[in-house]
Design an enzyme around this catalytic site. Structure first.
Site, short mmCIF file in Angstrom:
data_model
loop_
_atom_site.label_atom_id
_atom_site.label_comp_id
_atom_site.label_asym_id
_atom_site.label_seq_id
_atom_site.Cartn_x
_atom_site.Cartn_y
_atom_site.Cartn_z
N VAL A 108 46.12 35.03 78.20
CA VAL A 108 47.09 35.92 78.83
C VAL A 108 46.50 36.41 80.14
CG1 VAL A 108 48.35 38.10 78.63
CG2 VAL A 108 48.10 36.61 76.63
N GLY A 132 42.53 39.53 82.25
CA GLY A 132 43.01 38.45 81.40
C GLY A 132 42.31 38.52 80.06
N LYS A 133 42.76 37.76 79.11
CA LYS A 133 42.08 37.67 77.82
C LYS A 133 42.51 36.40 77.12
CE LYS A 133 39.23 40.24 75.35
NZ LYS A 133 38.21 41.16 75.88
N GLY A 134 41.62 35.84 76.31
CA GLY A 134 41.96 34.64 75.58
C GLY A 134 41.60 34.77 74.11
#
Ligand code: NAD
Length: 431
Positions: free
Chosen positions: A59, A104-106
């Site tokens: 995201v 962001g992040k995953g």
């Protein structure tokens, strides 16, 4: 226990801050939604030669201030709601410490403990290959890092996969790498070191010396254990610590940190050194001047500072009223729910929020990225001096907002983060 709703919690905090500063509708709408959501069906081969599919996410929340930045977590409960919340918090976190990065992040929905090392490698490479092929990751675009159950080795595999696809070196595409291939000195303990710089500044505001400060820490992993060591060295009194199996409290004074490591090593967990199941060895506990406490009991101890360094959502409506600590420092992401925040505020308990308190990790990740892009290698002292300055400036900036708007720490941090992002969006002509 409350059901977890991390993105709704983010929105509650966002709306509260937005209403205080009378944020425009267009700016609020931009912050409410991530800029991009990438969902991947990741396929990799198990050791038995069978194809396995798992769901992965990346995201990208906001890039007005710079490329997206944020970790990748491997967890069986990782889902889009959680990853969206964490991505948004990263935008604010980078903004609060004023580094030129977005958020962001995953995540991959998997229990990594069920995988062999070679399966873990194939899955990590497959995730990053898909992201690279789809143009998601890039040194000037989106720079991941480790998070829950990901580590420097996994970052090394991911960087290698990215560079294979590009056909040239690009170490700045990911941070938290091993030192030998572009990692930064000071990164392993940066979150805790940054958190401690913030605690020092906070203690000054309440006119308390570290040597007069008692601390209980939930979590004895990367963030909690380094924090215990740094705070102890500075003279703070670490009187209780817990891990997933339970905790230990000193009977009269404070812990020597090497003792905690010894207990954990000998017993597999802090409590395990003294107890087998429900049976505890009282003689051994008295010899070591230790009481065993449950995870919940640790949260209710009467200490100056309760450091939360384990999980999200641990202080909620059902237990916030029982908190006796005078202040809370959030090293974990999202450990206090918005409902609990309101209860703690009424009890005059200050909560130093995650987007300030644990921002040391992303700050040194930023230093790693800068070193990779310039080909430089910084000395450890240089890293820590720069980290100290950034954390202290962020604290001072936040206090100014807190005083101007007369709001609690979390709201002040949200306002600080939001104002800088909105300013960047305006300068770009996005709103
Ligand atoms: P970790 O896996 O190394 O450690 C987590 C610790 O929490 C372990 O000691 C585990 O036993 C303990 N724990 C789990 N459940 C518990 C419970 N119910 N009660 C008490 N302890 C419990 O993880 P970490 O890297 O230390 O991260 C901890 C938190 O800090 C996470 O929320 C993470 O997102 C956040 N954080 C970490 C970093 C970093 O650089 N490590 C950076 C920013 C934020």
């Amino acid at each position: 226990m409350t059901t977890k709703k991390p993105y709704q919690n983010f929105l509650t905090n966002l709306h509260q801050a937005a209403s205080t500063i009378k944020l425009s509708k267009s700016a609020l709408e931009r912050l409410e939604k991530p800029e991009h959501i990438h969902e991947f069906e990741i396929e990799f081969e198990t050791d038995k030669g069978v194809k396995k599919q798992v769901s992965g996410y990346r995201v990208q929340h906001n890039s007005a201030r710079g490329p997206y930045k944020g970790g990748i977590r491997f967890h069986h409960e990782a889902d889009l709601n959680e990853v969206k919340a964490l991505a948004a918090l990263m935008s604010l976190k980078c903004s609060v410490v004023n580094i030129p990065l977005g958020g962001g992040k995953g995540g991959i929905t998997i229990n990594p403990k069920e995988l062999s090392q070679s399966e873990l490698e194939r899955m990590s490479r497959a995730y990053f290959r898909l992201g690279t092929e789809q143009g998601v990751f890039g040194v000037n675009k989106d720079i991941p890092a480790p998070d829950v159950y990901t580590n420097p080795q996994i970052m090394a595999w991911m960087m290698d996969e990215h560079e294979k696809a590009l056909g040239y070196k690009s170490p700045g595409v990911i941070t938290g790498k091993p030192l030998e291939i572009g990692g930064s000195l000071g990164r392993s303990y940066a979150t805790s070191q940054g958190g401690f710089f913030i605690l020092q500044k906070y203690l000054q505001t309440i006119k308390k010396k570290p040597s007069q400060t008692t601390i209980a820490i939930q979590g004895f992993g990367n963030a909690g254990a380094y924090f215990a060591e740094i705070a102890h060295k500075a003279g703070c009194k670490i009187i209780a610590v817990s891990d997933s199996k339970g905790g230990v409290r000193h009977q009269e004074g404070a812990f020597e940190i090497h003792k905690l490591h010894e207990y954990k090593k000998a017993g597999g967990s802090l409590r395990g050194n003294f107890c087998e199941g429900d049976k505890c060895d009282i003689t051994k506990m008295n010899q070591e001047k230790v009481h065993v406490v449950s995870n919940e009991e640790l949260l209710h101890l009467d200490v100056d500072v309760l450091v939360l360094a384990a999980l999200d959502g641990v202080i909620h409506t059902d237990n916030a009223d029982k908190i006796k600590a005078k202040s809370i420092l959030e090293l974990a992401n999202g450990p206090v729910t918005p409902e609990a925040d309101s209860i703690l505020e009424k009890k005059n308990i200050n909560v130093i929020p995650d987007i300030l308190a644990n921002a040391g990790g992303v700050t040194v990740s930023y230093f790693e990225w800068v070193q990779n892009r310039s080909g430089d290698v910084w000395e450890e002292n240089h890293v820590n001096e720069k980290l100290k300055k950034i954390m202290e400036n962020a604290f001072d900036d936040l206090i100014k907002i807190k005083t101007d708007y007369k709001v609690p720490y979390r709201q002040a941090a949200f306002i600080l983060g939001i104002e800088r992002i909105v300013n960047a969006m305006e300068l770009r002509g996005q709103i």
